[in-house]
Design a protein around this motif. Structure first.
Motif, mmCIF file in Angstrom:
data_model
loop_
_atom_site.group_PDB
_atom_site.id
_atom_site.type_symbol
_atom_site.label_atom_id
_atom_site.label_comp_id
_atom_site.label_asym_id
_atom_site.label_seq_id
_atom_site.Cartn_x
_atom_site.Cartn_y
_atom_site.Cartn_z
ATOM 1 N N ASP A 1 0.220 2.192 -9.336
ATOM 2 C CA ASP A 1 0.036 2.072 -7.888
ATOM 3 C C ASP A 1 -0.135 0.617 -7.448
ATOM 4 N N LYS B 1 0.862 0.263 -3.651
ATOM 5 C CA LYS B 1 0.077 1.304 -2.965
ATOM 6 C C LYS B 1 -1.402 0.942 -2.957
ATOM 7 N N THR C 1 -3.763 -2.357 -2.863
ATOM 8 C CA THR C 1 -3.607 -3.799 -2.645
ATOM 9 C C THR C 1 -4.934 -4.541 -2.684
ATOM 10 N N SER D 1 -10.417 -0.734 -4.172
ATOM 11 C CA SER D 1 -9.935 0.628 -4.391
ATOM 12 C C SER D 1 -10.068 1.065 -5.840
ATOM 13 N N GLN E 1 11.332 -1.378 -7.300
ATOM 14 C CA GLN E 1 10.212 -0.707 -6.636
ATOM 15 C C GLN E 1 8.953 -1.566 -6.642
#
Lengths: 294, 285
Positions: free
Chosen positions: B137, B142, B144, B148, B181
């Motif tokens: 991620d 996803k 950053t 998190s 990606q």
């Protein structure tokens, strides 16, 4: 007397032949290099056409995508930013050196500029990576960015701009200096309204040469720009220059990937040629200006 | 003795010179200099992976000492070039820092060492481990912020490798993503550049050879290896096969190696070079 002149004529003929051969050789080498670039780039051009470099969505050679547009913009942004900063500083240095510095200071200052011009670019890159990038990173991570590249390139081309400006300013005819002085103009007015306009073309062509140098710079840019292939939208964006791309991937590239790197090299050569052509045009028109002044 | 290590950096220097002294380069082209086509009887040319090259170079030095009259020329340029040169006969032996692919069945591989790829962060970062899903991620953009994943309120700087490196290919394969990606903040060339970048940016995450990372950590460079799937990123865990992201370092030849190449390969796989492998922070197979 007659004998001596014949001998000198003969020497002259030999010399002109040798020099002519040398000149031809150099021109031939240039042709060879371009031919070599074309030959190596040909496979990828043939299989997908020139436009694939501009239409493809990004640069992902593993997935057969060879879009160079983001890197072209990055290269141009770097060179443009660097020359915008370096031009005023360089011209100011030249003015200081010629008109304001005491002779002893001017001598040392000129030496300093020559020294700065001789520092290898990898040293600038190393300094940028270890000193400049961490400072920028405290404002905006990751620090490796368009801004870092612009600042390092500025430092590198300031001596070029300064030294070419010194040459252009020194070439302004004595009559203009004398005339301006005779009119009782102050030093500031003499410099700003007479000397600089007369040397303008020389300064600009020097700036164009410096821009070409910034465009072609590889090592320093590779180390501080971050090398992410994207169109720059802010000064803090990491970007990849065309030159850095070639250096980064050439040793690892094969087939189409390799050929597309040669195409990038060809493109760079053309851009630099374009700049050199403009510079030489400007120098020519400068000659007319000076003749008129006389 | 002729050693010409052409790392990504000196390669770049080469290109700079190409620009500055186009004349001399073309002069070399004129007299038809073929850089890699030396063919002497007592000479071995080895090209390929920049990860394997320093080790091969050390082994070659030792080999030359014990086998007078043999000259070994080691050149770097990535695993792809190692494969290519071995195939085309430009090199006697290629160096490849990954297992051979099914499409490379025409080549013979000889494993000389093992290496792992470790995730590294700045050592001020309190995070010590990330799950595979979290790493994925982060690289896909996803996640950053370190907050998190249990870290401080700090933007994540994603350090990715440039195309053509087998380290990148292995990383992409392990996490099942395509390079297009990935949303990188910085793209780096070799391990050293990666370590310099991560040690200079507090919020950075990158992946490099475990051997190099361990070596730099011991020298005091402010980086830290992350635990992966519960296994510490160390040479020991690569050796016992527990570390998930590891690879073999191979010498490859086209078909059966020549007598001379075979002799060198046998030497490179023998116990005589174990200390050299450990010195480079790789793991003997």
């Amino acid at each position: 007397m007659a004998k001596a002149s014949t001998r000198s004529n003969r020497t002259d003929t030999y010399l002109s032949r040798i020099l002519g051969a040398m000149g031809l050789l150099c021109a031939l080498l240039l042709v060879l290099v371009v031919f070599f670039l074309l030959k190596e780039a040909w496979p990828v051009v043939q299989s997908g056409g020139w436009l694939r470099f501009f239409h493809a969505q990004g640069w992902y050679p593993l997935e057969q995508l060879f879009g160079m547009l983001p890197m072209i913009w990055a290269s141009i942004a770097m060179a443009l930013g660097a020359i915008l900063l370096a031009l005023p500083i360089g011209v100011a240095s030249a003015l200081f050196l010629l008109f304001y510095a005491p002779p002893s200071v001017a001598k040392i200052y000129r030496l300093l500029l020559n020294l700065l011009a001789g520092i290898p670019s990898v040293v600038f890159g190393l300094w940028g990576l270890t000193e400049l990038v961490p400072i920028i990173a405290t404002w905006h991570a990751p620090g490796t960015s368009l801004l870092a590249a612009i600042l390092v390139l500025t430092l590198m081309i300031i001596p070029t701009v300064a030294l070419t400006s010194v040459a252009a300013l020194s070439a302004v005819p004595k009559e203009l200096h004398a005339g301006a002085q005779a009119l009782g103009l102050t030093r500031k007015t003499r410099i700003m309204s007479v000397i600089i306009p007369a040397a303008k073309a020389g300064i600009i062509s020097g700036a164009l040469l410096a821009t070409a140098r910034a465009l072609g710079e590889t090592m320093a840019v590779l180390m501080v720009a971050g090398n992410v292939v994207q169109t720059p939208s802010s000064l803090f964006d990491p970007v990849r220059a065309l030159t850095a791309n070639i250096a980064l991937e050439m040793a690892y590239a094969m087939s189409d990937h390799r050929a597309s790197l040669f195409a990038a090299g060809l493109l760079l050569t053309l851009i630099v040629w374009g700049l050199a052509l403009i510079a030489s045009r400007i120098v020519k028109s400068n000659g007319k200006v000076l003749a008129y002044a006389k | 003795m002729l050693f010409s290590i052409t790392s990504a950096h000196s390669m770049a220097l080469l290109f700079r010179r190409l620009k500055v002294a186009t004349c001399s380069l073309a002069a070399i082209l004129l007299i038809g200099w073929q850089p890699f086509a030396f063919a002497e009887k007592s000479r071995l040319t080895i090209t390929g992976s920049s990860t394997v090259a320093p080790l091969t170079l050390e082994i070659a030095k030792l080999y030359e000492k014990t086998h007078a009259g043999t000259r070994i020329d080691v050149q770097t340029g990535g695993s792809s070039r190692g494969i290519n040169d071995a195939r085309n006969g430009l090199a006697d032996i290629g160096m490849v820092s990954r297992a051979l692919k099914p499409t490379e069945k025409d080549l013979n591989g000889f494993t000389i060492a093992l290496d792992g790829i470790g995730m590294i962060v700045h050592n001020s970062n309190p995070v010590t481990a990330l799950t595979d899903a979290q790493i994925k991620d982060i690289y896909l953009g996803k996640i950053t912020n370190w907050q998190s994943v249990g870290g401080p309120d700090l933007a994540i700087t994603v350090v990715n490798k440039a195309e053509g490196r087998s380290t990148l290919e292995l990383f992409l394969k392990h996490f099942g993503v395509r390079n297009s990606q990935i949303k990188p903040s910085v793209v780096i060339g070799d391990n050293q550049q990666g370590i310099k970048t991560v040690s200079g940016v507090k919020g950075a995450i990158g992946y490099v050879s475990i051997g190099t990372a361990e070596y730099e950590e011991k020298r005091g460079t402010p980086i830290k290896r992350l635990t992966m799937q519960g296994h510490e990123a160390s040479a020991a865990n690569v050796a016992n096969g527990q570390y998930p992201l590891s690879r073999t370092l191979n010498l490859v030849t086209k078909g059966a190696p020549s007598k001379q190449a075979q002799h060198f390969i046998t030497f490179a796989q023998s116990d005589a070079v174990k200390h050299l492998i450990e010195k480079q922070f790789f793991v003997a197979p």
